[in-house]
Design an enzyme around this catalytic site. Structure first.
Site, PDB file in Angstrom:
ATOM      1  N   ARG A   1      15.566  63.797  18.477  1.00  0.00           N
ATOM      2  CA  ARG A   1      14.144  63.473  18.614  1.00  0.00           C
ATOM      3  C   ARG A   1      13.287  64.736  18.590  1.00  0.00           C
ATOM      4  O   ARG A   1      12.204  64.746  18.029  1.00  0.00           O
ATOM      5  CB  ARG A   1      13.923  62.704  19.925  1.00  0.00           C
TER       6      ARG A   1
ATOM      7  N   ARG B   1       9.031  54.921  38.495  1.00  0.00           N
ATOM      8  CA  ARG B   1      10.072  55.944  38.427  1.00  0.00           C
ATOM      9  C   ARG B   1      10.528  56.379  39.809  1.00  0.00           C
ATOM     10  O   ARG B   1      11.442  57.192  39.929  1.00  0.00           O
ATOM     11  CB  ARG B   1       9.545  57.169  37.683  1.00  0.00           C
TER      12      ARG B   1
ATOM     13  N   ARG C   1      14.684  66.637  33.372  1.00  0.00           N
ATOM     14  CA  ARG C   1      14.280  65.218  33.354  1.00  0.00           C
ATOM     15  C   ARG C   1      15.451  64.308  33.716  1.00  0.00           C
ATOM     16  O   ARG C   1      15.284  63.308  34.413  1.00  0.00           O
ATOM     17  CB  ARG C   1      13.704  64.852  31.988  1.00  0.00           C
TER      18      ARG C   1
ATOM     19  N   ARG D   1       7.894  67.334  21.010  1.00  0.00           N
ATOM     20  CA  ARG D   1       7.599  67.271  22.447  1.00  0.00           C
ATOM     21  C   ARG D   1       8.207  68.477  23.155  1.00  0.00           C
ATOM     22  O   ARG D   1       9.410  68.698  23.081  1.00  0.00           O
ATOM     23  CB  ARG D   1       8.167  65.981  23.047  1.00  0.00           C
TER      24      ARG D   1
ATOM     25  N   LYS E   1      13.677  53.215  25.409  1.00  0.00           N
ATOM     26  CA  LYS E   1      12.653  52.374  26.028  1.00  0.00           C
ATOM     27  C   LYS E   1      11.452  52.190  25.086  1.00  0.00           C
ATOM     28  O   LYS E   1      10.962  51.084  24.916  1.00  0.00           O
ATOM     29  CB  LYS E   1      12.167  52.985  27.352  1.00  0.00           C
TER      30      LYS E   1
END
Ligand code: ADP
Length: 192
Positions: free
Chosen positions: A128, A89, A145, A134, A14
């Site tokens: 990532r 969401r 998640r 993160r 995204k």
């Protein structure tokens, strides 16, 4: 105005595709995830309230998220449209967004669904994690998640499907090829 929701599971691309869309179509980008991370890094009151929630991979309560989003839209009165990334969401957020936009004489014009398999998502986020740092890209937080996505966020899709606004795009393959498909969907929605 042209308002777009980019929709998909964590790691669907995204953020990557949003950056390309903004560049080409000059839309204002609103990423609720980026906004929360900014509040956390600046240690604001809001940041303090959501820090642990993000670290745990859970969804921030709707009331906090919706207020933050609406304020951000109000702060950008002169743009040609928005791309909403990571919002809505929940169905509650989607309804709130419709009501809010309606009050401004606006609407969501297109929902781009980036379609990616769960296996691909896990691979990508592992990659990532090496560069993003993160905390919520850790394996157990990621599972949380993905869980939140399939238990709460996925229901946003039929909400927009009922409005005939969803275009599904295969999110696996070369970034530029995916972007090409996205541009076609946007150009089609713009002439409708
Ligand atoms: P990803 O791109 O991996 O899906 P985001 O950067 O969009 O992640 O969001 C990171 C975190 O921020 C989420 O796991 C959640 O805790 C919080 N968050 C972001 N957007 C929302 C939202 N619309 N509602 C509730 N929580 C949100």
């Amino acid at each position: 105005m042209f308002n777009l929701v980019i929709f998909g599971p964590p790691g669907a691309g995204k953020g990557t595709q949003s950056a390309k869309i903004i560049d080409k179509y000059k839309l204002a980008h609103i990423s609720t995830g980026d906004m929360f991370r900014m509040h956390i890094s600046q240690d604001t009151e809001l940041g303090k309230r959501v820090k642990q929630i993000l670290a745990d991979g859970l969804l921030v309560p709707d009331s906090i998220t919706i207020d933050m989003l609406e304020e951000e839209v109000q702060r950008n009165p002169d743009v040609s449209g928005f791309i909403f990334d990571g919002f809505p969401r929940t169905v509650n957020q989607a309804e709130a967004l419709d009501t809010f936009l309606e009050g401004k004489g606006e609407k969501i014009d297109l929902v781009l669904q980036l379609d990616v398999t769960e296996a691909e998502i896990k691979d990508r986020i592992a990659e990532r994690k090496k560069v993003s740092g993160r905390a919520d890209d850790d394996e157990d937080k990621l599972l949380k998640r993905i869980d939140e996505y399939f238990s709460k966020t996925i229901h946003v899709l039929p909400f927009y499907q009922n409005q005939g606004k969803v275009v599904k795009v295969n999110g696996i393959g070369q970034i530029d090829l995916i972007f090409g498909t996205i541009c076609e969907a946007i150009d089609n929605a713009k002439v409708d």
